[in-house]
Scaffold this motif. Sequence first.
Motif, PDB file in Angstrom:
ATOM      1  N   TYR A 287      38.260   4.586  22.625  1.00 49.36           N
ATOM      2  CA  TYR A 287      39.712   4.687  22.808  1.00 49.36           C
ATOM      3  C   TYR A 287      40.262   6.027  22.328  1.00 49.36           C
ATOM      4  CZ  TYR A 287      40.145  -0.151  24.219  1.00 49.36           C
ATOM      5  OH  TYR A 287      40.041  -1.333  24.918  1.00 49.36           O
TER       6      TYR A 287
ATOM      7  N   ASP B  10      39.402   8.908  23.037  1.00 49.92           N
ATOM      8  CA  ASP B  10      39.413   9.987  24.041  1.00 49.92           C
ATOM      9  C   ASP B  10      40.848  10.413  24.300  1.00 49.92           C
ATOM     10  OD1 ASP B  10      36.770   9.778  24.183  1.00 49.92           O
ATOM     11  OD2 ASP B  10      36.665   8.671  26.080  1.00 49.92           O
ATOM     12  N   SER B  11      41.747   9.427  24.218  1.00 47.18           N
ATOM     13  CA  SER B  11      43.166   9.749  24.398  1.00 47.18           C
ATOM     14  C   SER B  11      43.754   9.956  22.995  1.00 47.18           C
ATOM     15  CB  SER B  11      43.864   8.593  25.105  1.00 47.18           C
ATOM     16  OG  SER B  11      45.202   8.551  24.701  1.00 47.18           O
TER      17      SER B  11
ATOM     18  N   ASP C 233      46.618   9.944  21.852  1.00 50.46           N
ATOM     19  CA  ASP C 233      47.762   9.127  21.453  1.00 50.46           C
ATOM     20  C   ASP C 233      47.524   7.643  21.704  1.00 50.46           C
ATOM     21  OD1 ASP C 233      49.450  11.224  20.517  1.00 50.46           O
ATOM     22  OD2 ASP C 233      49.675  11.856  22.606  1.00 50.46           O
ATOM     23  N   SER C 234      46.257   7.257  21.753  1.00 57.53           N
ATOM     24  CA  SER C 234      45.935   5.835  21.928  1.00 57.53           C
ATOM     25  C   SER C 234      46.413   5.058  20.702  1.00 57.53           C
ATOM     26  CB  SER C 234      44.417   5.693  22.059  1.00 57.53           C
ATOM     27  OG  SER C 234      43.997   4.436  21.600  1.00 57.53           O
ATOM     28  N   GLU C 235      46.705   3.769  20.881  1.00 53.31           N
ATOM     29  CA  GLU C 235      47.112   2.941  19.726  1.00 53.31           C
ATOM     30  C   GLU C 235      46.016   2.887  18.670  1.00 53.31           C
ATOM     31  OE1 GLU C 235      50.058   1.771  22.736  1.00 53.31           O
ATOM     32  OE2 GLU C 235      47.910   2.189  22.805  1.00 53.31           O
ATOM     33  N   MET C 236      44.786   3.237  19.061  1.00 55.39           N
ATOM     34  CA  MET C 236      43.678   3.235  18.091  1.00 55.39           C
ATOM     35  C   MET C 236      43.963   4.216  16.939  1.00 55.39           C
ATOM     36  SD  MET C 236      40.907   1.859  17.257  1.00 55.39           S
ATOM     37  CE  MET C 236      40.060   1.061  18.608  1.00 55.39           C
TER      38      MET C 236
ATOM     39  N   THR D  66      54.885   0.317  23.389  1.00 57.96           N
ATOM     40  CA  THR D  66      53.597  -0.048  23.994  1.00 57.96           C
ATOM     41  C   THR D  66      52.812  -0.869  22.989  1.00 57.96           C
ATOM     42  OG1 THR D  66      52.675   2.031  23.182  1.00 57.96           O
ATOM     43  CG2 THR D  66      53.405   2.006  25.481  1.00 57.96           C
TER      44      THR D  66
ATOM     45  N   ALA E 179      48.554  -2.661  22.301  1.00 60.45           N
ATOM     46  CA  ALA E 179      47.161  -2.713  22.765  1.00 60.45           C
ATOM     47  C   ALA E 179      46.407  -3.729  21.929  1.00 60.45           C
ATOM     48  CB  ALA E 179      46.516  -1.341  22.619  1.00 60.45           C
TER      49      ALA E 179
END
Length: 533
Positions: A414, A416-417, A419-422, A527, A529
Amino acid sequence: MAATKTSKEQRYDRQLRLWGDHGQEALENAHVCLINATATGTETLKNLVLPGIGAFTIVDGHTVSGEDVGNNFFLSSSSIGKNRAQAATELLQELNSDVSGNFVEENPDKLLDNDPEFFHRFTLVIGVQLPESTCLRLGSVLWSASVPFLVCKTYGLIGYMRLVVKEHTVIESHPDNALEDLRLDQPFAELKSHIQSYDLESMEKKDHSHTPWIIIVAKYLEKWLSEHNSQPPKNYKEKEAFRQLIRQGILKNDNDVPEDEENFEEAVKNVNTALNPTKIPTAVEDLINSEQCSNITSQSASFWVMLRAIKEFIQSEGNGSLPVRGTIPDMIADSQKFINLQNVYREKAMQDAAAVSKHVECILQSVGKPPESISEKDIRLFCKNASFLRVVCCRSLAEEYSVDSVNKDEITSYMDSPDSEMVLYLMLRAVDRFYQQHSRYPGVYNYQVEEDISKLKLCVNSLLQEYSLNVNIKDDYIHEFCRYGAAEPHTVAAFLGGSAAQEVIKIISHQFVPFNNTFIYNAMSQTSATFQL
């Protein structure tokens, strides 16, 4: 008694439609423990007290501060200086007189030191705004006692939930787009003879236009199979040809213009539904072939006993299929024809459930349990939902936090992005680390925000290093989390409380499928996830 029942039905009308009497009963028999009556904690309880949970106990050793009153609807300025568990319990009880509220003026760590078995008595425990060390201790006590644990945290504009449950079985998963169970590809004897009792060729016009579409499709399917080497229509082209065949059956008036027969139109529209092959869904097949289904002991939950009975049914009476569900969709038909068709499916479902029931009885006897320990009603419900069974198994918190078993692949995939919620998950973990080192959260004292930024950055780096995570976290996030100062804004707490209560009800009622296992809500970008960590 009758009067109270109607008033109860009126009060809980909407939810009874959602989860039925048995779901409501499970809710009324449940006792939930909330640790910490913060804004998030009380919002969660509010959404359990209103639908009528049996009992709740709040464990909280804090006294009410001005800050609490500022963001928590269930505390008032007159509560300042009182114990927070007691003050919140009093106000929450006012929402529903049917609910029993209790409180314990104690710090959860103290209870874990002196009486860890205190937590075994609950249907489910909700831990809110807990430091990581307490979470892990409580998590391991509840895991060994098989008590579900829901961890919740509101941190600035971030909401976090983690569900920890060893094995959670769901009979009524209420899928959004369930396929109908019509068996037209392999009709059972009673359905075959019912279909034979119709003769579309020689019918009066009124009867012809009121024949249920299931019968129409079945009739034309017989015709199709006789002309196509017993192969049903499979691809788009064949299905179109099959629809054309049905359309040709519409009666014509004296001028050779087709009549307006809505039931035939309905048959054409439902060709895909009707031609769905009868098969056991993969998710259910996996459960049937699982270890728990093969090795039934006196300790096995009734879910596994009934599933084992279904497995035996499939191999004997079921000819490789699950029990018939026994329901048909609504359709254009006269009442009598519809009821007759409905009864064919319903009676077959009853027969199948009775056969499964015999298998249940034998299995229970073989492990030395009385046959009545699983009711006929439960078996019928299980058979009706056999296509939608689900089992959720979460990992323990110890597995998630341990360097040896951390789910590195999930985290890295996750990240890789940027700004992912991860990222928010990793930041929450870093903030916990900061707390362990400084006994406070970063940015709690405004004048220290600047120096806390570099301290939090060290925590972020040590966390990534410890788990050998080769990922990048932008400085913006570190600044943002210091600015939050561990605040618990009411709007975020209210959203998280609603979401948490919904998951608690799923666990208690064994209906709908709970998330597995980590949920993150970002109020800045609106958002969310779900991750399996």
